[in-house]
Write a protein that holds these residues in place. Sequence first.
Motif, PDB file in Angstrom:
ATOM      1  N   PRO A 179       0.839  -1.203   0.000  1.00  0.00           N
ATOM      2  CA  PRO A 179       0.000   0.000   0.000  1.00  0.00           C
ATOM      3  C   PRO A 179       0.872   1.250   0.000  1.00  0.00           C
ATOM      4  O   PRO A 179       1.858   1.321   0.738  1.00  0.00           O
ATOM      5  CB  PRO A 179      -0.792  -0.112   1.307  1.00  0.00           C
ATOM      6  N   LYS A 180       0.506   2.222  -0.813  1.00  0.00           N
ATOM      7  CA  LYS A 180       1.347   3.414  -0.957  1.00  0.00           C
ATOM      8  C   LYS A 180       1.461   4.188   0.354  1.00  0.00           C
ATOM      9  O   LYS A 180       2.434   4.910   0.567  1.00  0.00           O
ATOM     10  CB  LYS A 180       0.806   4.314  -2.067  1.00  0.00           C
ATOM     11  N   GLU A 181       0.463   4.042   1.231  1.00  0.00           N
ATOM     12  CA  GLU A 181       0.505   4.778   2.501  1.00  0.00           C
ATOM     13  C   GLU A 181       1.617   4.292   3.430  1.00  0.00           C
ATOM     14  O   GLU A 181       2.053   5.028   4.321  1.00  0.00           O
ATOM     15  CB  GLU A 181      -0.834   4.644   3.242  1.00  0.00           C
ATOM     16  N   ILE A 182       2.090   3.060   3.254  1.00  0.00           N
ATOM     17  CA  ILE A 182       3.065   2.491   4.183  1.00  0.00           C
ATOM     18  C   ILE A 182       4.486   2.563   3.644  1.00  0.00           C
ATOM     19  O   ILE A 182       5.457   2.393   4.402  1.00  0.00           O
ATOM     20  CB  ILE A 182       2.705   1.015   4.505  1.00  0.00           C
ATOM     21  N   ILE A 183       4.649   2.833   2.350  1.00  0.00           N
ATOM     22  CA  ILE A 183       5.978   2.754   1.728  1.00  0.00           C
ATOM     23  C   ILE A 183       6.938   3.771   2.334  1.00  0.00           C
ATOM     24  O   ILE A 183       8.080   3.439   2.698  1.00  0.00           O
ATOM     25  CB  ILE A 183       5.868   2.943   0.206  1.00  0.00           C
ATOM     26  N   GLY A 184       6.507   5.013   2.451  1.00  0.00           N
ATOM     27  CA  GLY A 184       7.377   6.040   3.023  1.00  0.00           C
ATOM     28  C   GLY A 184       7.760   5.736   4.460  1.00  0.00           C
ATOM     29  O   GLY A 184       8.921   5.903   4.859  1.00  0.00           O
ATOM     30  N   ILE A 185       6.787   5.286   5.235  1.00  0.00           N
ATOM     31  CA  ILE A 185       7.059   4.930   6.634  1.00  0.00           C
ATOM     32  C   ILE A 185       8.051   3.775   6.698  1.00  0.00           C
ATOM     33  O   ILE A 185       8.958   3.759   7.534  1.00  0.00           O
ATOM     34  CB  ILE A 185       5.749   4.545   7.349  1.00  0.00           C
ATOM     35  N   ALA A 186       7.900   2.801   5.797  1.00  0.00           N
ATOM     36  CA  ALA A 186       8.785   1.644   5.786  1.00  0.00           C
ATOM     37  C   ALA A 186      10.230   2.060   5.509  1.00  0.00           C
ATOM     38  O   ALA A 186      11.160   1.631   6.208  1.00  0.00           O
ATOM     39  CB  ALA A 186       8.315   0.637   4.741  1.00  0.00           C
ATOM     40  N   TYR A 187      10.410   2.908   4.518  1.00  0.00           N
ATOM     41  CA  TYR A 187      11.771   3.344   4.180  1.00  0.00           C
ATOM     42  C   TYR A 187      12.374   4.186   5.306  1.00  0.00           C
ATOM     43  O   TYR A 187      13.573   4.078   5.603  1.00  0.00           O
ATOM     44  CB  TYR A 187      11.764   4.118   2.867  1.00  0.00           C
ATOM     45  N   ASP A 188      11.568   5.020   5.927  1.00  0.00           N
ATOM     46  CA  ASP A 188      12.074   5.819   7.048  1.00  0.00           C
ATOM     47  C   ASP A 188      12.391   4.945   8.257  1.00  0.00           C
ATOM     48  O   ASP A 188      13.318   5.246   9.026  1.00  0.00           O
ATOM     49  CB  ASP A 188      11.053   6.887   7.449  1.00  0.00           C
ATOM     50  N   SER A 189      11.640   3.875   8.441  1.00  0.00           N
ATOM     51  CA  SER A 189      11.886   2.977   9.570  1.00  0.00           C
ATOM     52  C   SER A 189      13.275   2.352   9.499  1.00  0.00           C
ATOM     53  O   SER A 189      13.898   2.082  10.521  1.00  0.00           O
ATOM     54  CB  SER A 189      10.832   1.869   9.611  1.00  0.00           C
ATOM     55  N   GLY A 190      13.754   2.133   8.280  1.00  0.00           N
ATOM     56  CA  GLY A 190      15.103   1.601   8.134  1.00  0.00           C
ATOM     57  C   GLY A 190      16.162   2.565   8.603  1.00  0.00           C
ATOM     58  O   GLY A 190      17.245   2.143   9.030  1.00  0.00           O
ATOM     59  N   GLY A 191      15.859   3.861   8.534  1.00  0.00           N
ATOM     60  CA  GLY A 191      16.826   4.854   8.982  1.00  0.00           C
ATOM     61  C   GLY A 191      16.780   5.108  10.474  1.00  0.00           C
ATOM     62  O   GLY A 191      17.828   5.229  11.128  1.00  0.00           O
TER      63      GLY A 191
END
Length: 244
Positions: A179-191
Amino acid sequence: MKSPVIHFLKTIASSARDLAPIALVIACFQLFILKQPIPDMDEIVIGSILVVVGLTFFVYGLEMGLFPIGESMAFAFARKGSVFWLLFFAFCLGFGTTVAEPALIAVSKKAARIAAQGGVIETTDLAIKRYAQGLKFTVAFSVGLATVIGVLRIVKGWSIQWIIMGGYILVVLMTIIAPKEIIGIAYDSGGVTTSTITVPLMTALGIGLASSIKGRNPMLDGFGLIALASLTPIIFVMAYGMLY
């Protein structure tokens, strides 16, 4: 032997030097680009001094406490020769440090509030709290698993290049269907997982373990845990978004 006072003063000077470019950039843009006076100058000066002192104590604490205990425990587990307890310790270390990571706590709370505002979850306090906790523990579990994989890599002598490439291929594939709503959060979570608490202990564990195993080079094998710890949260958070 170096005096502790001299060492502490040098650490303060180093912290001030590291923060000076940030202060210089902000001041230049405020005065010459925006052409506005710096507001609350006295509070900014006091806050900057506190930041320098706080960063100094943090670095000093790493050198005195976290790095030595991480390396000594890695040595102890390697001498004990029990792979199970070594991997269990690695998972607990990755999970525990991530749960306590201030950046992750802040991001998970903010993500939950934004998700509620966007209609992804209910706007009740309970729903927001559950979403934030689910996100935080998902990331913590993924970092624990990444630490286990990283320790196994050091023990077995696996090449990190193939693990990283395989992981990012999976990230790209999941990005297409998540889901597009979670993609940004997912990438930021890695940081946000690779921050003040996780990084020092991960580094100490990897170097200590590589130093204690015959045939392993601390420079070649001791590093890489942090790369894995920043990769796996992206995968797991996207999976969390798809399942949620």
